[in-house]
Scaffold this active site. Structure first.
Site, mmCIF file in Angstrom:
data_model
loop_
_atom_site.group_PDB
_atom_site.id
_atom_site.type_symbol
_atom_site.label_atom_id
_atom_site.label_comp_id
_atom_site.label_asym_id
_atom_site.label_seq_id
_atom_site.Cartn_x
_atom_site.Cartn_y
_atom_site.Cartn_z
ATOM 1 N N HIS A 1 -7.329 -4.392 10.280
ATOM 2 C CA HIS A 1 -7.040 -4.307 8.836
ATOM 3 C C HIS A 1 -5.769 -5.057 8.468
ATOM 4 O O HIS A 1 -4.840 -5.163 9.264
ATOM 5 C CB HIS A 1 -6.991 -2.848 8.353
ATOM 6 C CG HIS A 1 -5.813 -2.035 8.814
ATOM 7 N ND1 HIS A 1 -5.904 -0.682 9.050
ATOM 8 C CD2 HIS A 1 -4.514 -2.356 9.064
ATOM 9 C CE1 HIS A 1 -4.717 -0.214 9.411
ATOM 10 N NE2 HIS A 1 -3.863 -1.205 9.444
ATOM 11 N N ASP B 1 0.821 -1.216 0.000
ATOM 12 C CA ASP B 1 0.000 0.000 0.000
ATOM 13 C C ASP B 1 0.854 1.266 0.000
ATOM 14 O O ASP B 1 2.074 1.203 0.161
ATOM 15 C CB ASP B 1 -0.977 -0.015 1.192
ATOM 16 C CG ASP B 1 -0.309 -0.432 2.511
ATOM 17 O OD1 ASP B 1 0.925 -0.378 2.589
ATOM 18 O OD2 ASP B 1 -1.033 -0.804 3.448
ATOM 19 N N GLU C 1 -9.689 -1.586 5.376
ATOM 20 C CA GLU C 1 -10.318 -1.165 6.621
ATOM 21 C C GLU C 1 -11.622 -1.934 6.858
ATOM 22 O O GLU C 1 -12.158 -2.551 5.924
ATOM 23 C CB GLU C 1 -10.613 0.337 6.548
ATOM 24 C CG GLU C 1 -9.372 1.214 6.354
ATOM 25 C CD GLU C 1 -8.515 1.345 7.616
ATOM 26 O OE1 GLU C 1 -8.461 0.388 8.426
ATOM 27 O OE2 GLU C 1 -7.882 2.399 7.790
ATOM 28 N N ASP D 1 -7.567 -2.041 14.217
ATOM 29 C CA ASP D 1 -8.945 -2.267 13.779
ATOM 30 C C ASP D 1 -9.091 -3.542 12.948
ATOM 31 O O ASP D 1 -10.122 -3.760 12.319
ATOM 32 C CB ASP D 1 -9.455 -1.044 12.990
ATOM 33 C CG ASP D 1 -8.672 -0.801 11.699
ATOM 34 O OD1 ASP D 1 -7.728 -1.569 11.398
ATOM 35 O OD2 ASP D 1 -9.008 0.161 10.971
HETATM 36 P P1 PGA Z 1 2.294 -1.275 12.745
HETATM 37 O O1 PGA Z 1 1.148 -1.190 11.641
HETATM 38 O O2 PGA Z 1 3.211 -2.371 12.318
HETATM 39 O O3 PGA Z 1 2.970 0.078 12.682
HETATM 40 O O4 PGA Z 1 1.635 -1.545 14.047
HETATM 41 C C1 PGA Z 1 0.497 -2.345 11.259
HETATM 42 C C2 PGA Z 1 -0.605 -2.045 10.269
HETATM 43 O O5 PGA Z 1 -1.270 -0.999 10.377
HETATM 44 O O6 PGA Z 1 -0.845 -2.896 9.392
#
Ligand code: PGA
Length: 244
Positions: free
Chosen positions: A138, A67, A143, A136
């Site tokens: 995702h 992404d 999302e 959340d």
């Molecule tokens: P993080 O993000 O590794 O910074 O916790 C994970 C994500 O949002 O997929």
């Protein structure tokens, strides 16, 4: 799904890096699916060390990132393109023409998203995909509410994701509101997947992903439908799991 509870972040990073090393040693032309965020940094550090010691090479490999924020140019320090170069690509021998990070500054995303999908297909599909997970639930920027059949698309970020990611920006107002992301269905086509999570703030998402119903409220739950997934967790992230 396989669940591996690791002693700590270092242990998790080492085990997950081991999967990449095995993959590259078995297939030097492997297609790697890569992720940003804080979680995979330790894995990339291990891979750089292994490259420097001569155990692995990326010279024949290809990579696709999950992404990118919409509106950030490649040289923006918070762009995922920039992050990946800082954390991995600048330190290994992966050829630039086989590094794919979705662009955040396209005019025609309908066309561009299809182009990105076509590049993955042309490369033969992803052999090994690494994922983090949002608080959340995702995976990539899929999302809650994203259909599980989704392919690469542009999405609005959830408030929770904006809040979580604000730590990297000068202020919350600077966090982009939209992103381009591989879809859930795109991710599920990877032949092998690993998901990494540490810390208490991931515990609910991990419980929902592993033990909840498969559904778009926690897009990581779609991984239950994949035949070869390993979750690497620390004790805090695994703390709400109830099944053996
Ligand atoms: P993080 O993000 O590794 O910074 O916790 C994970 C994500 O949002 O997929």
């Amino acid at each position: 799904m396989n669940v591996v509870i690791c002693d700590d972040y270092q242990h998790m990073s080492q085990l997950a890096a081991g999967e990449f090393i095995e993959c590259l040693q078995a297939k030097p032309s492997a297609v790697l699916g890569l992720a940003t965020g804080s979680t995979p940094i330790g894995v990339y550090t291990h891979l750089i060390d292994q490259f420097k010691s001569g155990s692995i090479s990326f010279a024949e490999a290809t990579s696709f990132n999950l992404d990118e924020y919409i509106g950030l140019y490649r040289d923006h320090p918070q762009s995922y393109y920039y992050f990946m170069h800082q954390q991995l690509f600048n330190h290994v021998d992966l050829p630039g023409q086989r590094i794919f990070v979705p662009s955040g500054v396209e005019n025609d995303y309908g066309q561009y998203c299809q182009w990105y999908e076509d590049r993955i297909a042309e490369a033969g599909g992803i052999d090994l995909q690494i994922l983090g997970i949002g608080s959340d639930g995702h995976i990539a920027f899929n999302e809650p509410g994203t259909v599980l059949g989704s392919r690469t698309h542009v999405t609005e970020l959830d408030q929770q994701t904006i809040d979580d990611n604000a730590r990297f920006f000068a202020s919350k107002a600077d966090v982009p509101r939209r992103a381009i992301t591989m879809g859930v269905a795109t991710i599920l086509e990877a032949r092998k997947i690993m998901l990494l999570a540490t810390g208490e703030n991931k515990a609910v998402a991990i419980r929902d992903a592993l033990e909840g119903p498969v559904g778009s409220e926690c897009t990581a739950s779609a991984l239950q439908q994949h035949p070869d997934v390993t979750f690497y967790l620390d004790a805090a992230a695994a703390s709400l799991l109830t099944k053996e």
